[in-house]
Design an enzyme around this catalytic site. Structure first.
Site, PDB file in Angstrom:
ATOM      1  CB  THR A   1      -2.223  -1.578  -9.206  1.00 26.34           C
ATOM      2  OG1 THR A   1      -3.391  -2.398  -9.200  1.00 26.34           O
ATOM      3  CG2 THR A   1      -1.734  -1.367  -7.777  1.00 26.34           C
TER       4      THR A   1
ATOM      5  CD  GLU B   1      -3.022  -1.020   0.163  1.00 27.04           C
ATOM      6  OE1 GLU B   1      -3.779  -1.982  -0.019  1.00 27.04           O
ATOM      7  OE2 GLU B   1      -3.106   0.032  -0.513  1.00 27.04           O
TER       8      GLU B   1
ATOM      9  NE  ARG C   1      -4.076   2.527  -0.467  1.00 26.83           N
ATOM     10  CZ  ARG C   1      -5.312   2.510   0.009  1.00 26.83           C
ATOM     11  NH1 ARG C   1      -5.870   3.628   0.431  1.00 26.83           N
ATOM     12  NH2 ARG C   1      -5.996   1.390   0.079  1.00 26.83           N
TER      13      ARG C   1
ATOM     14  CG  ASP D   1      -5.373  -8.037  -7.665  1.00 36.59           C
ATOM     15  OD1 ASP D   1      -4.278  -8.162  -7.108  1.00 36.59           O
ATOM     16  OD2 ASP D   1      -6.323  -7.397  -7.155  1.00 36.59           O
TER      17      ASP D   1
ATOM     18  CD  GLU E   1     -10.972  -2.934  -8.284  1.00 36.23           C
ATOM     19  OE1 GLU E   1     -10.032  -2.581  -7.539  1.00 36.23           O
ATOM     20  OE2 GLU E   1     -12.176  -2.844  -7.948  1.00 36.23           O
TER      21      GLU E   1
END
Length: 619
Positions: free
Chosen positions: A598, A245, A249, A378, A512
């Protein structure tokens, strides 16, 4: 005092009387006082002080010490970048000013981020990253000829609505949760969360919003965010944080903000934070652990991860950001770390060509044979094709890994329901679980952007597969009462694209499905994707908008909505950004120059060849 024996003088007469001794000592002390006083009061005393009171310093010693604090370019054997340089024997013996210099060098070592900024400002190295040169490597204007404004009035009106949603979400975050990670819109307060720890990083919504605000032209809001980064972003927190994360981010958000604006602040913060993530890679295999303390550098695996394993979607979702950290810092260590992960994955055996979700960072072996294109797996696959595209299609290893993985996915996971819906099942030790998560719905866009670079005869096949999966994910929305999709939906017991378990019925503002709409619109210009995106906007407005922001809902199958009181930071970074791009012209962040990490932070394609100057290019 001892005197030699004098002839003709008795032993008792060799000494001095007490009064004589006193006069002699008084004279001697006066002489000593006079001599030492001259050192401090005579005009040339500074030179004398240096001779008597300081050790001579070796020429260039301080420079040698500073150079030794960080590895030379190309040195792949160093373990990490130390914030506390070691002290040599000669330096430990030095007195006076030499000790003060050493104390200063301990408290302010030259970090990788400082080196990167210094080199960019002063041209210290011919290899230093130049923002001006980077601009000349872009094929098109980053924000288009008119900020991506569409000519069609209805489309532009829809785009302006998305911009209004972003401003509404941001204004409420600023009013009630400024500096916290996320907004709780019902209780009108801030949320810290467990991804960054009680004493960890703050301001996730701010970092995640930087590029969205800038792209939308919300400049007052962007400047407020930039000021917070400058004055309040504390990277020396002593709390646990998710490596994954923090990377997608914070590092991704700061990198994107730098590449869009050229603000040195964002570059130095990104490199500084990237340096703090390096200790997580200190494992026997080089596979990083999932949790790190940014202050101490200690790392460990998630408690829920099987047998202390690392997660495929976490250690496999570092490549884009770490390649750019090497580009900006001119330090090869970041790229070396992620290339080592790839080497290990290429070496170990893969069941049926598939990549299981759990890998031991100690042994380098798979821990469980659970395979998913949704959660836990993913973005690993996403970063393979995007690494190839971001390399200006030069990373042949990433290309081979992606298309080989796609063959295994098609052979083992892609299924067709009795009703004709194509979906991605999960694989558990050879047994299929006919479930598809909302997270897996990104794969429509992923397969779409990878269609052009596989085998020529499979191009249309991949485009068709991408469209079918995106259609299935749209069905998961249309088959709910709220027209928002559940966290997971199943294809068994007569159900199709519908959540059959109460625990799967929630929607937390996830992006998504909308992400795939955006990609498929750009690849095909089929108007249905914009229509589907507008359906999502209307549903968000009706069911998720509350008085003080946007909130997820607990059950998409009931009109009596129960909100979860959370405005996720990815709603600002991804969901609203993808909607804005969906209703913009293709020249806003053109695919010829940019790939999205992502978390939807745009990162530029890495080119080494300077292209002819484009008068139309603007930031």
């Amino acid at each position: 005092m001892v005197f030699r024996k004098l002839p003709g003088v008795s032993a008792s007469g060799m000494g001095l009387r007490l009064s004589q001794k006193f006069v002699f000592l008084l004279f001697l002390s006066g002489l000593v006082t006079l001599c030492f006083g001259a050192l401090f009061f005579l005009p040339d005393s500074v030179r004398l002080k240096r001779i008597f009171l300081e050790h001579p310093k070796r020429p260039g010693k301080e420079q040698e010490h500073l150079r030794g604090m960080t590895p030379a370019k190309g040195d792949s054997k160093q373990k990490s970048l130390s914030r506390k340089p070691s002290v040599s024997h000669e330096e430990a013996e030095a007195g006076g000013k030499a000790q003060e210099d050493m104390a200063l060098s301990r408290s302010k070592p030259e970090s990788a981020s400082e080196k990167a900024t210094s080199a960019d400002h002063h041209g210290a190295s011919s290899d230093a990253f130049s923002f001006k040169k980077f601009q000349k490597c872009l094929l098109k204007a980053t924000l288009g000829t008119d900020g991506g404004r569409p000519a069609d009035p209805q489309t532009n009106e829809r785009r302006e609505k998305v911009k209004e949603m972003m401003k509404f979400a941001w204004d409420n975050y600023k009013r009630y949760a400024w500096g916290k990670n996320e907004l709780r819109p019902l209780t009108k307060n801030g949320h810290i969360g467990n991804m960054f720890g009680e004493c960890g990083l703050r301001g996730a919504s701010i970092i995640d919003s930087l590029d969205t605000l800038y792209i939308m032209g919300l400049m007052d809001e962007y400047n407020d965010a930039k000021e917070w980064v400058q004055t309040s972003l504390d990277l020396n927190s002593n709390g646990e944080a998710s490596l994954f994360e923090v990377n997608i981010r914070y590092v991704g958000g700061l990198l994107s903000a730098y590449y869009l604006t050229g603000e040195e602040l964002f570059k130095s913060k990104a490199v500084e934070l990237g340096e703090k993530l390096l200790p997580a890679f200190s494992t026997p295999t080089g596979i990083p652990r999932g949790v790190i303390n940014l202050g101490s550098g200690t790392s460990w695996s998630w408690g829920w991860a099987s047998a202390g394993s690392s997660i495929l979607a976490e250690f496999g979702t570092l490549h884009l950001e770490f390649v750019h950290l090497t580009e900006l810092s001119n330090n090869p260590i970041y790229k070396e770390k992620v290339m080592n992960i790839r080497k290990l994955l290429n070496k170990i055996e893969k069941p049926h060509g598939l990549y299981p979700n759990f890998l031991s960072p100690v042994s380098g072996n798979w821990v469980q044979h659970h395979v998913s294109i949704g959660g836990l797996g993913d973005s690993f696959y996403e970063y393979l094709i995007k690494s190839y595209l971001m390399s200006d299609k030069k990373d042949e290893d990433a290309k081979k890994m992606y298309y080989t993985a796609m063959e295994a996915i098609e052979a083992n996971l892609v299924q067709k329901s009795p009703g004709g819906l194509t979906y991605m099942a999960e694989w558990r030790g050879g047994i299929l679980d006919h479930k598809m998560g909302h997270l897996a719905c990104f794969s429509g866009g992923m397969i779409g952007i990878g269609a052009d670079d596989g085998a020529p005869e499979k191009r249309q096949h991949y485009l068709d597969l991408a469209a079918e999966i995106t259609h299935t994910c749209h069905e998961s929305y249309t088959r709910s009462t709220t027209k928002l999709g559940p966290e997971a939906f199943r294809f068994d017991s007569g159900a199709e694209a519908t959540a059959t378990r109460l625990s799967d019925r929630y929607y937390i503002l996830r992006p998504e499905v909308i992400e795939s709409y955006m990609y498929m619109w750009r690849l095909t210009h089929d108007p249905k994707y914009r229509d589907w995106g507008w359906e999502a906007v209307e549903a968000l407005e009706q069911h998720c908008r509350v008085e003080s922001g946007f909130s997820g809902i607990r059950d998409v199958y009931t009109m009596t909505v129960s909100h979860d009181n959370m405005q996720q930071s990815f709603f600002l970074s991804e969901t609203l950004k993808y909607l804005y791009l969906l209703f913009s012209d293709d020249d806003l962040l053109p695919f010829e120059d940019w790939v999205f990490n992502t978390e939807a932070h745009p990162l530029p394609i890495v080119r080494k060849i300077t292209l002819p100057s484009h008068a139309s290019i603007r930031l």
